[in-house]
Design an enzyme around this catalytic site. Structure first.
Site, PDB file in Angstrom:
ATOM      1  N   CYS A  80       0.759  -1.241   0.000  1.00  0.00           N
ATOM      2  CA  CYS A  80       0.000   0.000   0.000  1.00  0.00           C
ATOM      3  C   CYS A  80       0.796   1.302   0.000  1.00  0.00           C
ATOM      4  O   CYS A  80       0.820   2.039  -0.986  1.00  0.00           O
ATOM      5  CB  CYS A  80      -0.932  -0.033   1.194  1.00  0.00           C
ATOM      6  SG  CYS A  80      -1.965   1.400   1.273  1.00  0.00           S
ATOM      7  N   HIS A 134      -1.742   6.239   2.254  1.00  0.00           N
ATOM      8  CA  HIS A 134      -1.901   5.309   3.366  1.00  0.00           C
ATOM      9  C   HIS A 134      -2.178   6.161   4.607  1.00  0.00           C
ATOM     10  O   HIS A 134      -1.452   7.115   4.870  1.00  0.00           O
ATOM     11  CB  HIS A 134      -0.632   4.480   3.552  1.00  0.00           C
ATOM     12  CG  HIS A 134      -0.826   3.346   4.509  1.00  0.00           C
ATOM     13  ND1 HIS A 134      -1.450   2.172   4.147  1.00  0.00           N
ATOM     14  CD2 HIS A 134      -0.501   3.219   5.811  1.00  0.00           C
ATOM     15  CE1 HIS A 134      -1.491   1.366   5.191  1.00  0.00           C
ATOM     16  NE2 HIS A 134      -0.926   1.972   6.215  1.00  0.00           N
TER      17      HIS A 134
END
Ligand SMILES: *[C@@H]1O[C@H](CO)[C@@H](O)[C@H](O)[C@H]1NC(C)=O
Ligand SMILES: *[C@@H]1O[C@H](CO)[C@@H](O)[C@H](O)[C@H]1NC(C)=O
Ligand SMILES: *[C@@H]1O[C@H](CO)[C@@H](O)[C@H](O)[C@H]1NC(C)=O
Ligand SMILES: *[C@@H]1O[C@H](CO)[C@@H](O)[C@H](O)[C@H]1NC(C)=O
Ligand SMILES: *[C@@H]1O[C@H](CO)[C@@H](O)[C@H](O)[C@H]1NC(C)=O
Length: 512
Positions: A80, A134
Site C-alpha cells: 500500500c 496510506h
C-alpha cells in the site's frame, strides 16, 4: 498556451469550442488491493486462467470503454504505502525512500509535490476522502498540504474487526449502519454537488479524490454481491505451489505478514510456508468473498460516475481509476501482495480524458504507476512536468514516469521496453528488483543499504529469477539456471541494473 508534445497539436483534442482553453476537472478513484480481474481485462492480460465463470464489473468496464485502458500497468512496489506514495509523487521507492507502512516521504525522501497538491497549487479545489494516501503517520495523516479542505474518513471501526477475514453484511444491518465505502461514495456525491456550480461556471476547477477500502481484507460487503458468485462457480487455482527453482527470498509468509491476523484464519494453524496450503474450502471461500468485495467496489464507482453524468460534468472531467497493486488469490499457494510476482505487481489502471478517449482505447504496452502524474497534468491542459534529475531530493516538482498521452493517440505505438518494480526483504537489507519486458519477468535480489545511501550491492545476490511469459504466463518455472536462457539472462540483468532511466519510450521528450 501551447501544448508541447512531440510536435502533435494536442490543443485541438484537449479544448472544446470556446476561444479560451478551459482546464478540466479531475475525478480520481482509488481502490485497495484490487487486482485487474475485471471484465475489461479478459484476454491474455487477465491475471489468472482460473476465475469465476463471469467476473461482474459492469461499472469499471463502462469506464474502461471511455478510457485508455492500461492492460499492462505495473506498480513500483506491491504494498500500500510505497505504491501509493510512488504514484502520488510520481517518483519511485528509491526516491521517496518509502518501503514500508511507517515512514512519510516528506521526512525520509523530500518535500515533493503530490498530484492533489499540484492541482491545488494551480487553483483547483482539491478534496480527498477515504484511502488515497496510506492513512496515519505513513502520510503525516493524509498529507494535509495536498488538500484544500479537511480530509474525510468514514467511521468504520466495527467493519475493520479482525474477528473474521470475510463477512457478507445483510441489508438490515447496512441500512442501519452503512459500510465505510458506502459512506465514502455518499460523501463523494455530496462533494460533487457542492463543487459542480463553480466548475461549470468556470470559476474553479476541482480535483476530487475518492479512495475505496475494498476489496482489501477483511472482505466485508453487502450480502447481495455473494449471489453473483455461486460457490460452485469458484475454482481452486491450478498452480497452488511455488515456482520450480524459486529462491526462498522471493517468498512472503502471508500468515505472519497479513492473513493470519484474522481469527478465522489463525484458527487453522496454517504456517504460510513455501508449498504449504490453506484448506480447499477456505481457499474457495476467500476467493468468492474477494470477488464479491470487488463487485461491491465496482458498484460504488458506478454510483459516483452516475452523479458526475447527472451533474453535466462528464465532458469536462478527466476520470482516473487505479488499484494500489495486484493480489495473490492462492496462485503459487501465495496470498495477499508483498512479492515481485506478476499477480502482485500487475494492477488495474484506466484514464478517461473527454475528447481524447471517448470511444475507448486499449493498450497492451508496458506502463507504470509513476506514469499517472505526468499524464493527468498534461490531460488537464498544463505544461509537461520535467524529468527528475538523478538526485531530486531538493526538486519539488518532477516526474520519474512518462505521460501516457501519446498512447491515447496511438495505443500501439512503440513504448517502454521494460518496466520496474521492487520489494525489500530481510529487514530492508535485501532489495528484490524486478523488470518486466514484453516476454519476460526477471528479478535479482541484491543486498541493500538503507539510509543514507539507499543502494543495492549487485555483487551480493540472494536469488535470481527468470520467468518466460511466452510459455509460462503463470510464472511456474524459474529458468535462471537453464543454459538455453543464458544470453537472455545476461541481457536482462544488464537492463535491470541500468534501471528505468534507460527505458524511456522512443520519441518522448527527455527532461526538458
Ligand atoms: C514543503 O514545501 C511547501 C511548498 O510546496 C512549503 O510550504 C513547506 O514549508 C515545505 N516544508 C518543508 C518542511 O520544507
Ligand atoms: C470480536 O470477537 C470478540 C470475542 O469473541 C467479541 O468480544 C467482539 O465483540 C467481536 N467484535 C466484533 C466487531 O464482532
Ligand atoms: C514447491 O513445489 C514445486 C512444485 O511441486 C517444487 O518444484 C519446488 O521444489 C517446491 N519448493 C520447495 C521450496 O519446496
Ligand atoms: C457538455 O455537456 C453539457 C451538459 O450535458 C452540454 O451542455 C455541453 O454542450 C457539452 N459540451 C461539449 C463540449 O460537449
Ligand atoms: C531491523 O533493522 C533496524 C535498523 O538497523 C534495527 O534497529 C532492528 O532491530 C532490526 N529489526 C530486526 C527484527 O532485526
Amino acid at each position: 498556451m501551447m501544448y508541447k508534445f512531440i510536435g502533435v497539436p494536442l490543443l485541438v483534442f484537449l479544448c472544446f469550442g470556446t476561444a479560451q482553453c478551459q482546464k478540466k476537472n479531475i475525478l480520481f478513484f482509488a481502490s485497495d488491493d484490487m487486482r485487474p480481474e475485471l471484465g475489461a481485462f479478459l484476454g491474455p492480460d487477465f491475471p489468472s486462467p482460473v476465475h469465476p465463470t463471469v467476473v461482474h464489473s459492469p461499472n469499471l468496464d463502462a469506464l474502461a470503454a471511455q478510457s485508455l485502458l492500461l492492460k499492462r500497468a505495473y506498480v513500483q512496489q506491491a504494498v500500500c504505502s510505497p505504491s501509493r506514495t510512488s504514484l502520488l509523487t510520481g517518483r519511485r521507492p528509491d526516491t521517496t525512500h518509502v518501503y514500508d507502512l511507517i515512514h512519510y516521504f516528506r521526512n525520509v525522501g523530500g518535500n515533493y509535490t503530490t498530484i492533489p497538491q499540484f492541482f491545488k497549487n494551480n487553483g483547483y479545489r482539491s478534496i480527498g476522502m477515504g484511502k488515497i494516501f496510506h492513512p496515519g503517520r505513513a502520510s503525516g495523516f493524509d498529507d494535509p498540504i495536498s488538500w484544500s479542505e479537511p480530509y474525510y474518513h468514514a467511521p468504520d471501526e466495527k467493519f475493520r474487526s479482525v474477528n473474521f477475514s470475510w463477512r457478507a453484511v445483510s441489508k438490515d444491518e447496512y441500512n442501519i449502519r452503512p459500510l465505510p465505502d458506502m459512506q465514502i461514495a455518499d460523501n463523494a456525491i455530496q462533494t460533487l454537488n457542492r463543487v459542480a456550480p463553480a466548475a461549470k461556471s468556470g470559476q474553479q476547477n476541482f480535483f476530487v479524490a475518492v479512495g475505496f477500502h475494498k476489496p482489501h481484507l477483511p472482505f466485508v460487503f453487502p450480502e447481495e454481491f455473494l449471489s453473483l458468485y455461486p460457490r460452485e462457480s469458484i475454482r481452486l487455482p491450478d498452480n497452488p505451489h511455488a515456482p520450480v527453482n524459486m529462491p526462498e527470498i522471493a517468498w512472503i509468509n502471508y500468515i505472519t505478514e497479513e492473513l493470519g491476523v484474522y481469527h478465522d484464519i489463525n484458527r487453522l494453524h496454517a504456517t504460510g510456508a513455501i508449498n504449504s496450503t490453506l484448506p480447499d474450502d477456505v481457499v474457495i471461500d476467500l476467493r468468492r468473498a474477494y470477488y464479491s468485495a470487488l463487485s461491491y467496489t465496482d458498484s460504488l464507482v458506478g454510483k459516483v460516475m452516475a452523479e458526475l453524468v447527472r451533474l453535466g460534468l462528464a465532458n469536462s472531467t478527466i476520470v482516473s481509476f487505479w488499484g494500489d497493486h495486484g493480489w495473490q488469490l492462492g496462485e503459487h499457494g501465495e496470498w495477499c501482495k508483498h512479492t515481485n510476482f506478476e499477480d502482485a505487481t500487475h494492477a488495474p489502471m484506466m484514464v478517461s480524458v473527454p475528447g481524447l478517449t471517448d470511444k475507448g482505447l486499449v493498450t497492451e504496452r508496458l506502463t507504470e504507476y509513476v506514469d499517472l502524474f505526468p499524464t493527468l497534468v498534461e490531460a488537464a491542459g498544463f505544461d509537461p512536468l520535467p524529468l527528475c534529475p538523478e538526485d531530486s531530493t531538493t526538486t519539488a516538482l518532477c516526474r520519474e514516469g512518462t505521460s501516457l498521452i501519446p498512447l491515447m493517440q496511438d495505443p500501439t505505438r512503440e513504448w517502454k521496453a521494460a518496466v520496474f518494480s521492487q520489494y525489500p526483504r530481510n529487514n530492508y537489507t535485501v532489495m528484490g528488483y524486478t523488470l518486466r519486458t514484453d516476454k519476460y519477468r526477471y528479478t535479482e535480489w541484491p543486498a541493500f543499504t538503507m539510509s543514507p545511501v539507499y543502494k543495492p550491492d549487485w555483487n551480493k545476490l540472494y536469488g535470481v529469477e527468470l520467468y518466460d511469459h511466452s510459455v509460462d504466463p503463470e510464472e511456474n518455472y524459474n529458468r535462471f539456471n537453464d543454459p538455453q536462457y543464458q544470453s537472455i539472462v545476461e541481457q536482462l540483468s544488464s537492463q535491470l541494473r541500468k534501471g528505468w532511466r534507460d527505458m524511456q519510450p522512443p520519441g518522448t521528450i527527455r527532461g526538458h
